[in-house]
Design a protein around this motif. Sequence first.
Motif, short mmCIF file in Angstrom:
data_model
loop_
_atom_site.label_atom_id
_atom_site.label_comp_id
_atom_site.label_asym_id
_atom_site.label_seq_id
_atom_site.Cartn_x
_atom_site.Cartn_y
_atom_site.Cartn_z
N ARG A 162 0.80 -1.15 -0.04
CA ARG A 162 0.03 0.00 0.07
C ARG A 162 0.66 1.12 -0.07
NH1 ARG A 162 -3.47 2.92 -2.40
NH2 ARG A 162 -4.34 4.38 -0.89
N ALA A 163 1.88 1.36 0.87
CA ALA A 163 2.91 2.38 0.67
C ALA A 163 3.41 2.49 -0.65
CB ALA A 163 3.93 2.18 1.78
N ALA A 164 3.69 1.63 -1.25
CA ALA A 164 4.57 1.56 -2.59
C ALA A 164 3.34 2.22 -3.63
CB ALA A 164 4.96 0.12 -2.99
N LYS A 187 3.56 -3.93 -6.93
CA LYS A 187 4.00 -5.25 -6.72
C LYS A 187 5.27 -5.62 -7.33
CE LYS A 187 1.00 -8.58 -6.85
NZ LYS A 187 0.07 -9.67 -7.26
N GLU A 188 5.66 -4.86 -8.40
CA GLU A 188 7.02 -5.05 -8.73
C GLU A 188 8.03 -4.42 -8.00
OE1 GLU A 188 6.28 -5.53 -13.74
OE2 GLU A 188 6.15 -3.56 -12.80
N PHE A 189 7.60 -3.22 -7.47
CA PHE A 189 8.50 -2.37 -6.83
C PHE A 189 8.96 -3.23 -5.45
CE2 PHE A 189 9.79 0.71 -3.71
CZ PHE A 189 10.95 1.28 -4.36
N LEU A 190 8.02 -4.05 -4.95
CA LEU A 190 8.42 -4.74 -3.92
C LEU A 190 9.68 -5.67 -3.97
CD1 LEU A 190 5.00 -5.83 -2.09
CD2 LEU A 190 6.07 -3.69 -1.72
N THR A 191 10.01 -6.18 -5.11
CA THR A 191 10.96 -6.79 -5.50
C THR A 191 12.28 -5.92 -5.38
OG1 THR A 191 9.80 -8.40 -6.87
CG2 THR A 191 12.40 -8.31 -7.15
N VAL A 192 12.18 -4.47 -5.80
CA VAL A 192 13.29 -3.80 -5.88
C VAL A 192 13.46 -3.30 -4.43
CG1 VAL A 192 14.09 -1.42 -6.42
CG2 VAL A 192 13.01 -2.76 -8.10
N TRP A 193 12.40 -3.07 -3.63
CA TRP A 193 12.44 -2.87 -2.20
C TRP A 193 13.28 -3.66 -1.46
CZ3 TRP A 193 7.36 -0.36 0.53
CH2 TRP A 193 7.81 -0.17 1.99
N GLU A 194 12.98 -4.92 -1.63
CA GLU A 194 13.59 -6.19 -0.98
C GLU A 194 15.32 -5.99 -1.28
OE1 GLU A 194 13.08 -10.72 -0.54
OE2 GLU A 194 13.22 -10.16 -2.66
N ALA A 214 14.56 -13.42 -8.45
CA ALA A 214 13.62 -13.87 -9.57
C ALA A 214 12.23 -13.96 -8.96
CB ALA A 214 14.30 -15.15 -9.99
N GLY A 215 11.57 -14.49 -9.76
CA GLY A 215 10.02 -15.11 -9.37
C GLY A 215 9.16 -13.91 -9.01
N ASP A 216 7.87 -14.23 -8.71
CA ASP A 216 6.82 -12.96 -8.52
C ASP A 216 7.01 -12.24 -7.14
OD1 ASP A 216 3.92 -12.43 -9.57
OD2 ASP A 216 3.99 -12.69 -7.18
N ALA A 217 6.76 -11.06 -7.42
CA ALA A 217 7.03 -10.11 -6.54
C ALA A 217 6.11 -10.00 -5.09
CB ALA A 217 7.25 -8.61 -7.05
N SER A 218 5.18 -10.91 -5.30
CA SER A 218 4.13 -10.94 -4.34
C SER A 218 4.48 -12.29 -3.40
CB SER A 218 2.70 -11.15 -5.00
OG SER A 218 2.63 -12.50 -5.68
N SER A 219 5.18 -13.22 -3.59
CA SER A 219 5.76 -14.41 -2.96
C SER A 219 6.99 -14.50 -2.46
CB SER A 219 5.02 -15.62 -3.78
OG SER A 219 5.89 -15.71 -4.61
N GLY A 220 7.02 -14.88 -1.16
CA GLY A 220 8.55 -15.23 -0.70
C GLY A 220 9.28 -14.12 -0.15
N LEU A 221 8.72 -12.90 -0.27
CA LEU A 221 9.52 -11.75 -0.06
C LEU A 221 10.15 -11.54 1.28
CD1 LEU A 221 7.77 -9.19 -2.43
CD2 LEU A 221 10.16 -9.89 -2.67
#
Length: 445
Positions: A162-164, A187-194, A214-221
Motif C-alpha cells: 500500500r505504501a508503494a 507489486k514489482e517495486f516490492l522486489t526492488v524494495w527487497e 527472480a520470481g513473482d514479487a508477491s511471494s516469498g519476499l
Amino acid sequence: MSGPFRQFPLDGGSTADLYLLRYDEDGRLRSPVAEQEIKERLAGVGDVFLFSHGWNNIFAQALDRYRSFIGGFIAQRRQFAIPVPPDYRPLLIGVIWPSTSFVMPWEAGPGIAADPEPDGAEARQVEEMLDLVTRSLGPESDPEFVELVDGRAVIDADAALRAAEIVLGALRAEPDPDDGSVPPTAKEFLTVWEALDSGGGATPPADPNDFGVAGDASSGLRAAGGGGFDPRSLLRAATVWRMKARAGEVGARGVGPLVAHILRESGVRLHLVGHSFGAKVVLSALASAAPSRPARSMLLLQAAINRWCFAADVAGTGRPGVHHSIPDLVERPLLTTFSAFDEPLTKAFHLAMRASRQGQPGFAALGDPELYGALGGFGPAGVEGISAVRPAAVPGQERYDLDGGLRVIAVDGGVEIDGRPAIAGHGEVSNPTTWWAMHALTRPD
C-alpha cells in the motif's frame, strides 16, 4: 546575494570572482541582484564557469565544494604551468539549489537492520526524506502514508504494498522523462524494495538474464531481519525520484534562462560543470536554452542520470535519450566521469530507477545496470561511434585527445593513480584528476 561572494587570486594581480545564485525547488531565482551583476560583467570577461552541486543543499558544504574545486584548479595550473587563452578573464558562478541536507541516501551505508538512533544523523535524514515525500502527496493519501511508515523500522508486506502504491502514484505515475520507460507497478517495486533493504547489488552476475531476485514479487519476499520491509528503503528511492525531477526543473526553469542569455548576449566561452544530480541541472539548463551558439565545454562528475541519456536510440526502443542533442550543443567533446568505486551509483541508483518489465520482452526483471544504470556508475551507453572510454589521465603526464572527432569521452575514474582510485567515491570529485580533466577542456592548446 549581490557582489562576488569570494575572490580567488590569479597571476598578475587579477582575481576570479565567484558569484552564488540561489534557486528554490521550482527553479525560481532568489538572487536577482547577483544575476543582474553577472550579466553586466559579461562584456569584460573571457570565460564563464558555471558549477552545480549535487546531493547537498547545506550552504556551507556547497560553498566548500566550489572553493575546493576552484582552488585546486587554479593551483594545478600554476603547478604545471598550464597555458591560458590571451583574453583569459574568468567569472565563476555557483548554483545553490535545494537538493537535500544530507549525503545521497545510500552513501553513508544502508544501516538497514538496526533501528536508527533517535538523535543521530540517520534519524534526521529519515525525517527529512519523509517530509520531502509527503509534501508530494495529496491530502487524502498523506495521513494514510504517514500512519504506515512513520517511526517504523519494519512493516509487513501488505503495508509495504500500500505504501508503494501511494508513493508511485504521486512520484512515478508517468514514464521516466530521461529514457521513456514506464514505471513499475507497486507489486514489482516490492522486489526492488527487497534488494534495497539488502544493500543493493554490486556487479551484475554472469548470467545477463539474472539480476539478483527472480520470481513473482508477491511471494516469498523478505527484508531486514527476515520479517518485513524497511520503510527507509522506500523513502530513499522516492527521494531519488524527487531529487532527479527537481534537478531538471531547476536546470530548465532557473539556470536555463541565464545560460541562454550568456550564449545569446555575449561571446564568452561558457564552461558547465555538474556533480551528481548537478549534472542533470546543467544538462537541462543547456537543453532548455536552445542556444544560438554552443557552450565551450561540459564536465560531468559522477552524474546521477541514466547512462542512455545521450543515445539516439535507447536500448533498441526507438526512443532518443532525453539529452541526445547535448553533445552537439558543446564545442569541445563532453567529458563525463564514472567509477566502479562510486557505491551509490553502482549499487543503488539502477534499483531505484528501474522501470516495469511489462511490455518490454527481454528486459531484466530487476535493476539491470545495462538499462537503468547511472552515467557516473557505468559510463554512457548507446553512443557508439561518437564516444570512447579513456582511463583517467595522470595529471601533468597524460593528455586527453579532444581532436579525434569524438563527441563524448567517458573518463574511467576507477583506475589507480599513485596507488589509489582516481575517483574513490561519489563525493570525491575535487581532486587532481578532475582538475586535470577541466584543464583539458579549457586550455587553448
